[in-house]
Write an enzyme that holds these catalytic residues in place. Structure first.
Site, PDB file in Angstrom:
ATOM      1  N   TYR A 148      48.641  18.469  37.809  1.00 43.03           N
ATOM      2  CA  TYR A 148      49.560  17.780  38.709  1.00 43.03           C
ATOM      3  C   TYR A 148      49.484  18.425  40.076  1.00 43.03           C
ATOM      4  O   TYR A 148      49.474  19.654  40.191  1.00 43.03           O
ATOM      5  CB  TYR A 148      50.987  17.908  38.162  1.00 43.03           C
ATOM      6  CG  TYR A 148      52.053  17.322  39.056  1.00 43.03           C
ATOM      7  CD1 TYR A 148      52.483  16.004  38.887  1.00 43.03           C
ATOM      8  CD2 TYR A 148      52.631  18.076  40.070  1.00 43.03           C
ATOM      9  CE1 TYR A 148      53.450  15.461  39.707  1.00 43.03           C
ATOM     10  CE2 TYR A 148      53.606  17.538  40.904  1.00 43.03           C
ATOM     11  CZ  TYR A 148      54.013  16.227  40.715  1.00 43.03           C
ATOM     12  OH  TYR A 148      54.969  15.694  41.533  1.00 43.03           O
ATOM     13  N   GLU A 236      51.783  12.377  45.925  1.00 44.92           N
ATOM     14  CA  GLU A 236      51.752  12.888  44.560  1.00 44.92           C
ATOM     15  C   GLU A 236      50.504  12.388  43.835  1.00 44.92           C
ATOM     16  O   GLU A 236      50.229  11.195  43.813  1.00 44.92           O
ATOM     17  CB  GLU A 236      52.997  12.401  43.809  1.00 44.92           C
ATOM     18  CG  GLU A 236      53.125  12.962  42.423  1.00 44.92           C
ATOM     19  CD  GLU A 236      54.295  12.322  41.669  1.00 44.92           C
ATOM     20  OE1 GLU A 236      54.298  11.082  41.511  1.00 44.92           O
ATOM     21  OE2 GLU A 236      55.190  13.068  41.254  1.00 44.92           O
TER      22      GLU A 236
END
Ligand code: ADP
Ligand code: MG
Length: 427
Positions: A148, A236
């Site tokens: 991530y 993101e």
């Protein structure tokens, strides 16, 4: 803007509270910029960030053709909606999963058929889900590891930070909740940018080794320069993945943009996708009214952000649920009151209307006249509870009383909420 980050985050969750919160805080009419994954990825590709090859289709025939044209070993078909959690979502067609992998391009037409035109429900959407209008047909790559990576404006650091985790993928929320030690943060000096050692440290923290550490660090640097260039507030990438042959690829992307930068990001803002915005919100904006739809059955007609939130809270406290609220703002005209009622009652879930207006700039008599006119013309049959306070309130109360309409007058906010909740017809 850093200050609105948490609201943006709430909005991404798509919860009524999140939507209400962001709208309430922004009292000037603004259009929020929303880009689909394929649009974000196009911007990323243009900035040298590694994404898979892809096409976009709005019908199953084109999706099938695109799949053939890709000539990929494996294909991934992804429903394009603004909410996340698609991988684990399901469609109203019965199809499970908003992200599908297949080795046979011939399957893509059928799969797309079960996505397009149907609603996709994920944990970030309402229970009705969001209608899928486009699919992304991309080259699939084997993913050896999902990490991530995000870059965002952070209030606590008063500037941008990087957030990373070696355990990315579809359960990142759970990682954050149960294994916070696997979430790494790195504040970025806005003048200096991401230093080489910082990029390398983050790459190592999220598990990239050897040549992949270098590649990941390069991707991180490119993502940051993109973040600055497009005036993003949040970028993101989840998963930020590694393939078995050692490529570092951004498999998913979500970018939020600073609305204040619209004047210098015209090209990006011109792609704004409003198709997922509540049509009533768009309609309300035409009359300078702010409308927010929610799940309950009590329509709230209020003026001012604080009063809107307080009204929703107090209804909740008395065991009721707001269906929506409409914020009238100041300097109101009788006609706007009429439009407001029309909008509020356009939602079929509404069973009671609660008016809660504090007349500071607003003259209560104008509101009262607007209410009686709207009730008559719209032939309102549902219970109407009115609490008015402030400028010219006595005149307003007289107008309501002498109207002969079945309007319940409340003495204060508490009283109004109590009566409104009690007026909801029993099922
Ligand atoms: P969401 O975050 O909305 O669930 P993602 O784009 O992250 O959607 O896709 C969900 C999962 O699907 C990813 O975590 C990854 O495992 C897989 N996936 C996505 N894109 C690809 C791709 N190009 N190749 C292989 N797998 C993919
Ligand atoms: Mg994802």
């Amino acid at each position: 803007m850093a200050a609105s980050l948490s609201l943006r985050a709430a909005r991404r969750l798509g919860t009524p509270a999140g939507r209400a919160a962001r709208q309430v805080v922004r009292l000037v009419p603004v259009r929020w910029l929303n880009l689909q994954e394929y649009q974000s990825k196009k911007i990323m590709a243009d900035h040298g960030v590694t994404v898979q090859r892809f096409f976009v289709a709005d019908n199953s025939q084109d999706a099938l053709e695109a799949a053939k044209r890709l000539k990929a070993k494996e294909i991934v078909l992804k429903a394009q909606i603004l909410a996340g959690g698609r991988g684990k979502g399901s469609f109203t067609s019965g199809l499970k999963g908003g992200v599908h992998l297949t080795k046979n391009p011939e399957d893509v037409g059928q799969l797309a058929e079960q996505m397009l035109g149907y609603h996709l429900i994920t944990k970030q959407t309402t229970k009705e889900g969001v209608k899928v209008r486009k699919v992304m047909v991309a080259e699939a790559l084997d993913i050896a590891r999902e990490t991530y990576l995000a870059i965002l404006m952070d209030r606590a650091y008063n500037g941008p930070i990087m957030v990373g985790s070696p355990q990315g993928g579809m359960d990142i929320e759970e990682v954050a909740a149960t294994k916070p030690e696997l979430i790494f943060k790195e504040p970025i000096d806005i003048f200096e940018g991401i230093r080489q050692d910082q990029a390398f440290r983050m790459a190592a923290n999220i598990g990239f080794k050897g040549p992949q550490q270098q590649k990941a660090a390069e991707q991180i640097q490119k993502l940051y320069s993109l973040f600055l260039k497009v005036d993003a507030t949040q970028l993101e990438v989840n998963p930020f993945g590694e393939t078995p042959d050692g490529q570092v690829v951004c498999f998913d992307a979500k970018i939020n943009f600073d609305d204040n930068a619209e004047f210098r990001q015209k090209e990006i803002f011109s792609q704004d996708d409003v198709s997922e915005t509540d049509p009533l919100e768009n309609e309300a904006a035409k009359y300078d009214l702010k409308y927010i739809g929610m799940d309950g059955n009590i329509a709230c007609f209020v003026n001012g952000a604080g009063l809107a939130m307080a009204t929703c809270d107090i209804i909740d406290l008395h065991g009721g649920k707001p269906a929506n609220f409409l914020d009238l703002g100041g300097g109101v005209q009788e006609d706007q009151v009429y439009q407001a009622f029309k909008l509020l009652t356009a939602d079929p879930k509404v069973e009671v209307i609660l008016v809660n207006i504090f007349g500071g700039i607003v003259n209560c008599a104008i509101i009262a006249n607007g209410i009686t006119k709207a009730s008559r013309e719209l032939k309102l049959e549902m219970p109407l509870v009115v609490r008015l306070e402030g400028t010219n309130v006595n005149e307003a109360k007289r107008i309501l009383r002498e109207s002969g309409l079945p309007i319940a007058s409340a003495s204060d906010l508490e009283d109004a909420a109590r009566i409104a909740v009690a007026s909801v017809p029993a099922k």
